[in-house]
Design a protein around this motif. Structure first.
Motif: not given
Ligand code: ATP
Ligand code: MG
Length: 368
Positions: A6-7, A101-108
């Protein structure tokens, strides 16, 4: 249990900037789960853990609510049912409220990516106003990302104005404020930090001495352009203030000793530094003595640097005083105390004789 970066780590990767430290967020875990996995607990206030191997920080997802004045006035709620979105909404800026997350998916959920693209520093929610430190953080990020074209969003600046006007900035501890100021001073464009604080009225609350002090910022700008260390930047910033004000600012913000010292000595001696070529030998020697140039040569060197930065900020390209002062320092430092000791001098008599020899050295230097 789900673990996210995060961040700053997410933000800086998306910006293509080097990532220094990684903050991790753990959703769906209890304190017991973390302890069972060998994480070491840190921090009395909220549930933060250190990874048993990497030592990086892992925080349990939490919500927070304002319950009083200042930073202590928060109640935290960390539990496995706090969602990612709930944790991210309490963060300061949208660009700081993304997770990966660990797969590189960004939550925004708060559109930080859009604001990265638009180069905007925008608050996530009205809860921004609950921690006045965020005013300094935003100004610091503005200084850091100014070279990339970032600016503070209008509605965020308005919120920062309201916080400044509320008097809440007075509730910040010197330690928290200084930490932000120190980091801001070391950014590539530290003057932007002060511009932003000025624009929202926070400068008037925190550093009223520097309101509308364009010369201070110009000198700081020079110091940053020359990648000078913290204490040189601090002394540049305060160089134009009256001694009493320098003392007051130093103490109010609990600046580190090295910063305090150089700023005070600069305030006291800047004029003499500029007049170095015209100073009579006794005055020149007094200047050197004041800096204790024999035991603290670097401190005098730092002073010369501050003088140079200040003059360059005024548009002057050369500062012959620098070479002259260095030469004078070297001449007095070359005086050998041993012959005086061997002649049997001690105590005050030794001190006087040494000073006499140094004065001769300065006189000789002036003639050369
Ligand atoms: P830096 O590159 O300076 O470390 P950072 O964004 O990682 O930037 P940190 O101070 O390490 O900043 O904090 C990590 C994250 O925690 C931030 O990105 C932000 O989401 C959140 N955060 C930290 N301090 C605050 C605060 N005072 N108010 C709200 N959110 C904060
Ligand atoms: Mg960080």
């Amino acid at each position: 249990m789900h673990i996210y970066k995060v961040g700053g780590a997410v933000r800086d990767r998306l910006l293509g900037r080097p990532v220094s430290d990684i903050d991790w967020l753990v959703v769906g875990a209890t304190v017991e789960d973390m302890l069972a996995k060998g994480y070491r607990p840190v921090g009395a206030d909220f549930p933060v853990f250190l990874h048993p191997k990497t030592g990086e920080e892992y925080a349990l997802a939490r919500t927070e609510r304002k319950s009083g004045r200042g930073y202590g006035g928060f109640t935290f709620h960390a539990s496995p049912d706090v969602t990612l979105e709930e944790d991210l909404i309490r963060r300061d800026l949208t660009i700081n409220a993304m997770a990966e997350d660990e797969t590189g998916t960004v939550y925004d959920p708060y559109h930080g990516k859009d604001d990265l693209d638009q180069r905007l520093l925008r608050h996530v929610s009205p809860a921004f106003a609950e921690d006045p430190l965020r005013v300094l953080r935003v100004a610091r990020f503005a200084a850091r990302y100014a070279p990339l074209g970032f600016r503070v969003a209008d509605e965020t600046l308005e919120l920062m104005r309201q916080i400044s006007a509320s008097g809440e900035l007075q509730a910040l501890t010197a330690e928290r404020s200084w930490k932000e100021i120190e980091r801001a001073l070391m950014e590539a464009r530290p003057q932007v930090f002060f511009h932003v604080l000025g624009a929202c009225g926070a400068l008037h609350e925190l550093l009223p001495e520097l309101v509308d002090d364009a010369q201070a910022l110009a000198a700081l700008d020079q110091a940053a352009a020359h990648e000078q260390p913290l204490h040189v930047r601090w002394a540049c910033l305060l160089h134009g203030l009256a001694l009493a004000s320098i003392k007051a600012v130093n103490q109010r913000l609990k600046a580190p000793r090295e910063c305090q010292e150089l700023a005070l000595l600069t305030g006291e001696c800047l004029a003499q530094g500029n007049q170095a070529l015209e100073l009579p030998p006794t005055a020149l020697l007094e200047l050197l003595q004041k800096f204790d140039v024999y035991r603290r040569p670097q401190r005098f060197e730092d002073f010369i640097t501050v003088c140079e930065m200040v003059v360059q900020a005024d548009g002057e390209s050369s500062y012959p005083q620098a070479k002259y002062l260095r030469g004078a320092a070297a001449a007095t430092r070359a005086v050998d105390v041993r012959p005086l000791v061997q002649a049997g001098l001690t105590g005050q008599a030794l001190g006087e004789a040494l000073k006499g020899e140094r004065l001769k050295a300065v006189e000789a230097y002036k003639r050369s």
